[in-house]
Design a protein around this motif. Structure first.
Motif, PDB file in Angstrom:
ATOM      1  N   SER A 121       0.852  -1.190   0.000  1.00 56.14           N
ATOM      2  CA  SER A 121       0.000   0.000   0.000  1.00 56.14           C
ATOM      3  C   SER A 121       0.885   1.236   0.000  1.00 56.14           C
ATOM      4  CB  SER A 121      -0.913  -0.001   1.233  1.00 56.14           C
ATOM      5  OG  SER A 121      -1.652   1.191   1.321  1.00 56.14           O
ATOM      6  N   PRO A 123       2.327   4.784   0.462  1.00 57.22           N
ATOM      7  CA  PRO A 123       1.891   5.916   1.285  1.00 57.22           C
ATOM      8  C   PRO A 123       1.516   7.110   0.408  1.00 57.22           C
ATOM      9  CG  PRO A 123       3.992   5.024   2.050  1.00 57.22           C
ATOM     10  CD  PRO A 123       3.723   4.423   0.724  1.00 57.22           C
ATOM     11  N   GLY A 124       0.597   7.906   0.903  1.00 49.89           N
ATOM     12  CA  GLY A 124       0.226   9.125   0.195  1.00 49.89           C
ATOM     13  C   GLY A 124       1.277  10.206   0.378  1.00 49.89           C
ATOM     14  N   ARG A 125       1.046  11.338  -0.256  1.00 51.20           N
ATOM     15  CA  ARG A 125       2.008  12.438  -0.208  1.00 51.20           C
ATOM     16  C   ARG A 125       2.237  12.924   1.219  1.00 51.20           C
ATOM     17  NH1 ARG A 125       0.744  17.488  -3.950  1.00 51.20           N
ATOM     18  NH2 ARG A 125       0.924  15.787  -5.490  1.00 51.20           N
ATOM     19  N   SER A 126       1.162  13.036   2.007  1.00 53.47           N
ATOM     20  CA  SER A 126       1.306  13.552   3.373  1.00 53.47           C
ATOM     21  C   SER A 126       2.151  12.621   4.235  1.00 53.47           C
ATOM     22  CB  SER A 126      -0.071  13.762   4.007  1.00 53.47           C
ATOM     23  OG  SER A 126      -0.783  12.547   4.089  1.00 53.47           O
ATOM     24  N   ARG A 127       1.994  11.311   4.039  1.00 56.04           N
ATOM     25  CA  ARG A 127       2.797  10.367   4.826  1.00 56.04           C
ATOM     26  C   ARG A 127       4.262  10.412   4.425  1.00 56.04           C
ATOM     27  NH1 ARG A 127      -0.876   4.859   5.366  1.00 56.04           N
ATOM     28  NH2 ARG A 127      -2.592   5.787   6.538  1.00 56.04           N
ATOM     29  N   TRP A 128       4.528  10.534   3.124  1.00 57.74           N
ATOM     30  CA  TRP A 128       5.922  10.659   2.700  1.00 57.74           C
ATOM     31  C   TRP A 128       6.545  11.936   3.265  1.00 57.74           C
ATOM     32  CZ3 TRP A 128       8.667   6.864   1.684  1.00 57.74           C
ATOM     33  CH2 TRP A 128       8.279   5.809   0.854  1.00 57.74           C
ATOM     34  N   ARG A 289      -3.589  11.528  10.257  1.00 60.15           N
ATOM     35  CA  ARG A 289      -4.024  10.917   8.999  1.00 60.15           C
ATOM     36  C   ARG A 289      -4.762   9.599   9.254  1.00 60.15           C
ATOM     37  NH1 ARG A 289      -5.616  11.609   3.824  1.00 60.15           N
ATOM     38  NH2 ARG A 289      -4.986   9.864   2.504  1.00 60.15           N
ATOM     39  N   GLN A 293      -8.743   8.686   8.477  1.00 60.21           N
ATOM     40  CA  GLN A 293      -9.121   7.545   7.648  1.00 60.21           C
ATOM     41  C   GLN A 293     -10.105   6.638   8.388  1.00 60.21           C
ATOM     42  OE1 GLN A 293      -5.395   5.725   6.474  1.00 60.21           O
ATOM     43  NE2 GLN A 293      -5.476   6.711   4.467  1.00 60.21           N
TER      44      GLN A 293
END
Length: 301
Positions: A121, A123-128, A289, A293
């Motif tokens: 899965s 990670p999205g931009r915010s997690r990166w 985040r 979710q």
């Protein structure tokens, strides 16, 4: 509101748990300074949990909650957990308590990376962004080129232990997530203590030495406080979701800073306070985040 959703009680229990954990770390550092080897500290930390947890369940008439068909999985989790405990306690011994605590906050960062690898899965931009921000904080804390003493930088071995602890705790979280699909939380804690005691018996016998009554009392306190912390952490998750109570974990930094200053006369280097906010902010970004979710999934359901 259902009993299992009492957010203020969950936050309160988690806050008390952070104090118990900080006290455990302080006691480990203190006992080690009094000449007790790390394998022996870990052995008594685990061994004393068995009668305490077993007695607590017996009094409540809930020994049946220890039933399991997954002893092999518990044993594998124990191996990872024991290595993680070596790194965790090693970091507490080698570093000022606040520095070791801050490095432990890298767990959510490693969690993002492991989740991407294990569950495929991305990670999205915010997690990166959170991962990059957090590890930038680690780079600042290590203060490259300033030496290896506490006055200028930090112990390289302590740094390695702290980061390995953060990584292994993230890995253990995935193992526990799998175990709790079929096992009760108290069973996960109990079998970790049971198999951990067996695993640590030989190293303990090789390193143990005679101790005065004061040190035995301190070892007893390590076992009691460690068990109390685990019970409080489990209870907090009973009344609130992990994403909602995670923010309280950062209070551990307050308690360990107080202990480090008052008991060990140790304060972290100044640059630690420049890197710490980045790591804390990264962890909170990831927690927020996750919370959003979970909330969205519930609303959809």
């Amino acid at each position: 509101m259902p009993q299992h959703q009492r957010p203020f009680l969950a936050l309160g229990l988690r806050l008390i748990a952070t104090l118990a954990l900080a006290t455990l770390y302080m006691m480990v550092k203190l006992v080690h300074q009094h000449g007790v080897a790390l394998p022996e500290i870990m052995f008594w930390r685990q061994a004393l949990s068995i009668p305490l947890l077993g007695g607590w369940l017996a009094v409540r008439g809930r020994l049946f909650s220890l039933y399991t068909r997954r002893l092999k999985t518990h044993a594998l989790r124990t191996i990872t957990g024991t290595i993680g405990m070596v790194c965790l306690f090693g970091a507490q011994v080698l570093l000022p308590l606040p520095v070791a605590t801050i490095l432990g906050f890298t767990t959510p960062l490693f969690g993002v990376l492991l989740t991407a690898l294990v569950y495929k899965s991305p990670p999205g931009r915010s997690r990166w962004m959170a991962v990059v921000l957090g590890f930038a904080g680690v780079v600042i804390i290590t203060a490259p080129g300033e030496g290896t003493s506490f006055a200028g930088g930090i112990s390289p071995l302590g740094l390695a232990a702290g980061l390995c602890s953060g990584f292994l705790v993230a890995m253990i979280s995935l193992q526990i997530r799998d175990l709790t699909r079929t096992e009760t939380p108290i069973a996960v804690v109990f079998y970790f203590a049971l198999f951990g005691t067996l695993l640590l018996l030989a190293p303990m016998l090789l390193t143990m030495a005679p101790h005065p009554p004061r040190v035995w009392a301190e070892l007893l306190a390590v076992g009691l406080i460690g068990t109390l912390a685990q019970i409080l952490l489990t209870a907090a998750l009973r009344f609130g979701s992990a994403a909602s109570v995670l923010v309280m974990d950062y209070a551990t930094l307050i308690w360990t800073t107080i202990y480090g200053w008052t008991i060990f006369d140790q304060l972290p280097p100044a640059h630690t306070w420049a890197g710490a906010p980045l790591i804390v902010a990264a962890g909170m970004m990831i927690a927020l985040r996750e919370h959003r979710q979970i909330k969205a999934a519930r609303q959809t359901a």
